[in-house]
Structure formats: structure tokens, C-alpha cells
Design an enzyme around this catalytic site. Structure first.
Site: not given
Lengths: 332, 204
Positions: A197, A205, A214, A241
Site C-alpha cells: 500500500d 492526491n 496517476d 493505491e
């Protein structure tokens, strides 16, 4: 059939010009396998004039085809009156025929579908058994089919790839895991799974925007894939993610070492992350489980255990690796 | 019910084994790999029985390559595989990775050729013992339920179906197929007399 009121001369002239015009290759062989007819299409595509061919035996003209499939088919037609089909898929271009002089120079043969058929001749003729070899150019159809096949392969690979990162997706993982899990169970070999993770990805983000997010995931996916090199290993995007790695025939030490290498590989990308709670750049946490699957173990148990180890890694401060059942570095 | 004597039956099994043996070597030559085929059993049935045995009740789809032979005796011959097995055979022969779930046009053509080789080989051994001319047509590829392939419900047909089970081995894969010959009463009698002729030739 030709209109019966025409004279013999007219009929012959008509047949002759039909043979010259028709868009398929026609060869007629007599009972001694000698060529008695070689039509214009054959002249054009074999680059061999009728004089060089007529009266010659099949074996003399096509020494490389002696006793091959086409030759057997011809024998079958002459001896048994059986018709044969020689398919382009199973027989790669048996006759040396070319679309043009250039193709001939490149030895690029026309793809052929060949029919070999006995033909009825009046039985009072000497050597009355004859056979017709009909050659169709199927190069176009073969090319079209190859294109369709390539497209089908492409589509199939897309079904199993993650749209963003290009690495295997969840569906591909499920299929691969299923196979490796069964193999490990049967061979009683250790199977390792790592759940991965990205640390503080929501903060990344929120502050850098989704487009940057991205790009970050694409780089991480590539970094993780670089570490696992064996064909049986697989890293997939599990969702958001989260990534997951399968490492067959890998014991606990090996899996921990690989997980640590993956962690370092991501760290060394040095993707700036000013809002991370752990470091100045993007990092990952990993939870690892290694098991020799027992008769009653399920895949979901293994993934659940890897997930719990990952949760522990998060609690241990992130940017680290925790193996399932290993709580030694848990703060008191 | 039509029956062969034990001797006739054994002779026919032997002849078909010779036939498929030739077919196997022809196929080995094409794929440069060992292909073996044998015929363990032959049986006579009605059309409806064969259709049923091939799954007419479950409407299972089969793929068939059919050819018509005329002369020494008249018969419609067909090689049949369950649809998924025909995919397997063709792709083993062609050596291509499995993609679409149906045979493409060119793969159908290849299946046609496989059928053509097997059926012609079987029939050539029979033509040999008959010592008479036998004309064979080009193969046709068909796919459908066994009911559709056999047209089992149609017509007043008083013949029998001679079925051979075929064991087909290529690259460690083992596949079962069937060959069926539709024989009317005249053809059955012809076949029987050729077998007798062959057997008496062996005895003398």
C-alpha cells in the site's frame, strides 16, 4: 456444361480460353503422374512455360514434394479415385508459386488451398486415369485471419491488464493465484503473498492532484515489477493505491528479502511528497505471508493474513515490511 | 438387427486399424510429431441410436467432416468429434495458441483435411479388398447437434450405421472421436461379401 449445339471446334476453343482465363491454378496429371495440362494461371505464377512442364513427371518437377502430402493425394486420386483437400493451415504453401517476380526473388510463396480430384476419362483411352490438381490463392484470407487472431490476442491481453499502470489487474491476479495456490498445495512448497500500500496516498492526491497521483502509481507499478523477475512471480494492481505480489516457491526469508527490495526500489524513485507523514518522498508499506497451503487453507485466508500484516506495518510507522505472525517490532 | 460373423467383424477391425495407421503416419509427416491412432471397437447401430449416443438428448454440438463414396459400395462417411475436441485437435496439429472459442475458417479447412486423411485411409483399405473402383468426394465440414448432422428423424431409411471409435494421440494428448459410415442394405451386403472374399483369400 457447354451448349450441345456448338461444333467440336467451337467447344474446344471455348474450353481452351476458359482454361487460360480462369483465376485458379489447374494441373492435370495422367496415370504415370505426367503433366498433361498446365493452365495460364500456373504459367503466370510458377514462372515456368508449359513446354518446360508438359510431359514431365511430378517427381521430376517437384522433387521436394515426393511422397509428401500432395504427392500422396495425387496417388490416392489416380489409384483409388479419392478426392483430397490440402489445407493452407496444415501445409505451408506446397507448390513454388509466386504473386510476382519480386515475391519470387524473396522466396515469398502464395498461400495455397489445394484440391486433388480424380477425373473421369473414357475408359478406352490408354492410361485413362487422370487427376486434377486445383490451386487456389488464399493469401488474402490467411492474412485477414492472422489480423483477426492478432486482434483477439490483443483484446485478451487487455482484459487482464490494469488500464492505468499496464501491469496485471485484479482479475489476472485471481487467475494466477488460483493456479499457483493449487500447485503449492500439491507440491507442498511454500507460497508467499505480499500486500503493498502506498503511504499517505490520499494526502498526495489531495495536494498534487489526481493526474500527478496517476503518474505516481504508474512509476510505483513499474518499480515493483522490476523487483520480481521470475515468470511465476506476479505483481498486480489490487485496487486504488494497493498492489499485491505472488511469489511461488519462496520461503519466509526469501519473501521478506524481496519485500524489502520492493520497499527500497520505491523509496529510491524519490518522488517528492511534501505531505507524507513518513518521509519527504513517496514510500510503501508491505505485509507478507508465507505458507505451505494445507488441505483446508483457502486463498482468502492468505490474502486476509497479508492484509493484517500490512495493517501492522502501517501501525509500526509505515515505510516498512511486516511478516504475518511477526509482532517483534510492534511498539509496546 | 444386422450382424457380422465374428470372423468378418475381426477382419473389419483389422482393416480399419491398418487404415487409421496409414492416416496417422500421414498426419505425423505433416506435423513432424508422432501421431498415433487406433480403432479399438466397431459397432452397428440405427441412426437414432448413434445420434443419441453422441448427445442428441443434451443437444450437445458436434463437429463432423463428411464425404460420400460411390462404387464398390455406397456410403456417407463422417468423422465426428465433440466441438471442443475438434478445437483441441486442430490446435494441437497447427500448434497455435488457443484464442477464439470456435474454429476459424482456416481451422475448419484444417479439420476438413484431417477428416479427409482419416476417411480416405479407412476407405482405401476397403477399396483394396473389394478390388473395385470407389469414388470419393471432397470433404464437407458441418457443425450442429447430432440430430442435425444425422437427420435422424427424417425418411424411411432401412440401413445401419457402422461406427468406429477412434483413439487419437498427439503430443501426450488423448482424444476420442468417432467415424460413422451410413450403409443401406445393399451396401451392407456388398461389404459383407467383400469381407468374405478377403477372408477366403486369407484361408486359401
Amino acid at each position: 456444361m457447354i451448349a450441345s449445339d456448338s461444333s467440336v471446334d467451337v467447344r474446344l476453343a471455348l474450353l481452351d480460353s476458359v482454361l487460360r482465363t480462369v483465376g485458379v491454378g489447374l494441373i492435370v496429371l495422367d496415370a504415370d503422374e505426367r503433366v498433361v495440362l498446365w493452365n495460364q494461371w500456373m504459367v503466370q505464377h510458377s514462372f515456368t512455360a508449359p513446354d518446360a512442364v508438359l510431359g514431365k513427371a511430378f517427381a521430376e518437377l517437384f522433387p521436394e514434394l515426393v511422397n509428401g502430402r500432395a504427392h500422396q493425394a495425387i496417388k490416392g486420386a489416380l489409384k483409388n479415385n479419392f478426392a483430397s483437400l490440402i489445407s493452407p493451415t496444415l501445409n505451408k504453401s506446397p507448390f513454388p508459386l509466386y504473386a510476382s517476380a519480386d515475391e519470387k526473388a524473396n522466396n515469398n510463396r502464395i498461400q495455397q488451398a489445394v484440391h486433388v480430384m480424380p477425373i473421369e476419362m473414357p475408359s478406352n483411352l490408354p492410361l485413362h486415369q487422370h487427376c486434377l490438381v486445383q490451386v487456389n490463392d488464399v493469401s488474402m484470407a490467411m492474412a485477414r485471419e492472422k489480423q483477426l487472431r492478432d486482434q483477439a490476442m490483443e483484446l485478451q491481453s487487455q482484459i487482464f491488464a490494469d488500464g492505468l499502470t499496464g501491469i496485471p489487474n485484479r482479475r489476472r491476479f485471481d487467475e494466477h493465484m488460483e493456479g499457483e495456490f493449487r500447485r503449492a498445495k500439491r507440491a507442498a512448497t511454500p507460497l508467499s503473498v505480499a500486500m503493498i500500500d502506498v503511504d499517505s496516498f490520499k494526502d498526495y492526491n489531495d495536494n498534487y492532484g489526481h493526474q500527478k497521483g496517476d503518474e505516481c502509481l504508474i512509476l510505483i507499478a513499474a518499480a515493483l515489477s522490476r523487483v520480481l523477475g521470475r515468470p511465476c512471480d506476479l505483481v498486480a494492481r489490487y485496487g486504488g493505491e494497493e498492489f499485491i505480489a505472488v511469489m511461488p516457491s519462496t520461503n519466509a526469508d526469501g519473501a521478506l528479502a524481496l519485500a524489502e527490495t520492493m520497499r527500497k526500489e520505491v523509496q529510491s524513485l524519490h518522488i517528492e511528497h511534501a505531505y507524507s507523514k513518513v518521509a519527504a518522498h513517496v514510500t510503501v508499506s508491505l505485509g507478507v505471508i508465507t505458507q505451505v497451503p494445507a488441505h483446508n487453507t483457502a486463498i482468502s485466508h492468505m490474502i486476509g493474513a497479508a492484509d493484517r500484516a500490512l495493517y501492522q506495518a502501517k501501525r509500526n510507522g509505515r515505510n516498512c515490511v511486516v511478516a504475518h505472525g511477526d509482532t517483534s517490532d510492534t511498539p509496546a | 438387427m444386422f450382424q457380422l460373423t465374428e470372423l468378418q467383424h475381426d477382419a473389419l477391425v483389422e482393416l480399419f486399424n491398418q487404415g487409421v495407421g496409414q492416416a496417422a503416419s500421414a498426419m505425423s509427416q505433416i506435423v513432424h510429431e508422432e501421431v498415433t491412432m487406433s480403432v479399438p471397437t466397431i459397432e452397428f447401430h440405427t441412426r437414432a441410436e448413434v445420434a443419441q449416443a453422441l448427445g442428441s438428448v443434451e443437444s450437445r454440438r458436434i463437429c463432423a467432416v463428411t464425404q460420400t463414396y460411390q462404387g464398390a459400395f455406397n456410403t456417407d462417411a463422417m468423422l465426428m468429434f465433440p466441438e471442443e475436441k475438434s478445437l483441441e485437435i486442430v490446435r494441437l496439429m497447427v500448434g497455435q495458441a488457443l484464442t477464439p472459442e470456435e474454429l476459424t475458417e482456416m481451422e475448419q479447412e484444417a479439420m476438413n483435411e484431417i477428416g479427409n486423411i482419416i476417411l480416405n485411409s479407412c476407405m482405401s483399405t476397403l477399396a483394396n479388398i473389394a478390388g473395385k473402383e470407389l469414388h470419393g468426394s471432397l470433404p464437407m465440414y458441418r457443425i450442429g447437434t447430432s440430430e442435425q448432422i444425422f437427420g435422424a428423424s427424417g425418411g424411411q431409411w432401412n440401413g445401419m450405421v457402422l461406427t468406429l471409435k477412434i483413439d487419437f494421440n498427439i503430443e501426450k494428448h488423448h482424444i476420442n472421436g468417432y467415424v460413422a459410415f451410413l450403409l443401406d442394405l445393399t451396401a451392407l451386403q456388398d461389404l459383407q461379401s467383400y469381407l468374405d472374399q478377403y477372408l477366403s483369400g486369407l484361408m486359401s
